[in-house]
Design an enzyme around this catalytic site. Sequence first.
Site: not given
Ligand code: RNT
Ligand code: ZN
Length: 418
Positions: A184, A225, A227, A258, A261, A285, A293, A295, A325
Amino acid sequence: MELTRYERAREAYRKIGVDTDEAISHVARLPISIHCWQGDDVGGFETPDASLSGGGIQTTGNYPGKARSIEELQKDLEKVFSLVPGTKRLNLHASYGDFKGEFVDRDQIEPSHYDTWIQWAKKMGVGIDFNGTFFSHPKAEDGYTLASKDPEIRAFWIEHAKRCRKIAAYIGRQLGTPCILDTWIPDGAKDVTFDRFGFRKILKESLDEIFEQEYPREFMRDAVETKLFGIGSESFVVGSHEFYMNYASRNNKMLCIDMGHFHTEEDVSDKISSILLFDDELLLHISRPVHWDSDHVVILTDKVKNVARELLRTGKIDNVHIGLDFFDASINRIGAYVTGVRAFQKALLTALLEPVDTLVTLEKDGRGYEKLATYEALSTLPFGDVYDHWLELENKDDDFSVIEKIVEYEKKELNRRR
Ligand code: RNT
Ligand code: ZN
């Protein structure tokens, strides 16, 4: 004789054609890759005072007790692993290597920097997955890494990516289980961008160069990955969903989806069947975005359940790699891990307790009402009794008593870290 709660639950599910014992042994086998970065707010161990400078990732909160060294993080992860049931893996970021107090820049990392973790994984009996670290670095400050127009910056990150692949293959070979390497990058722009085509072309060329070298599948596999936006990349993200979907399918790479994302109203679970129809494998993720986003720690929301259901319904769960994640720096980090891992395991168990064949038949036969009503009736079946039985089988605390264990660990261990 009176039936136990589990026996009653088993009977309730048996009536609709679901075998709860089978569901439990299945969920117990599904590996969850636990991310190292919830333990220290994505800090890493590159320098004694590694912090999130250089942009790309942001945590909020300053709850006491974060891991300050590999030893502390391992201790915390051991605690976490002991408190959650099922099969675990460790998901390691490149910035968490054991650099023995030396400064080793990202384009200089070597397989041996990860031996400490490999030893630990052997001791714990788990596999390791890996991630390049393309953020929190001066060479990521202007917002571009692999898509940079500055040849020096781009070359630096290409070297990092190549080394990460080599390290992943080394880890996989050492541990006898393929290491999934996720790439990513934060590349993008805060404001209107004119040469979108140009940046994406550079990223494509970088990836082509990075992936030139082949590694055996049994040692490592590559994921990319996607986004939509990030802080500082609100207007443009080079590695968008469309970009990587095309790249992955044309180049036989795995996509990493993810849950944070996408547009917050987008149904991430709906993407899974399309991806698994055309790609062999998928990396997830699992995250919980709140408005963006963000988390947040994963809990058992409908979105999370739907992702798990789709994974099971496609019949391709064994081709899917499940990673978590999230990183919340505002609460007890060990608790965050345990809640998040358990939540996704519950989602998987819910999915495994679904009478998929019955629902598919009702759908095929046009019995729309019966299908909807069966699905609705499932929601009040005693899922919790099946889940608690799994915990008992594995000698783990239930969701309430685990809280006490975590508070105890905070008092004994985390509070000493001041
Ligand atoms: C960031 C991505 C990625 C990170 C990690 C820490 O937006 O989701 O996966 O969260 O690499
Ligand atoms: Zn991620």
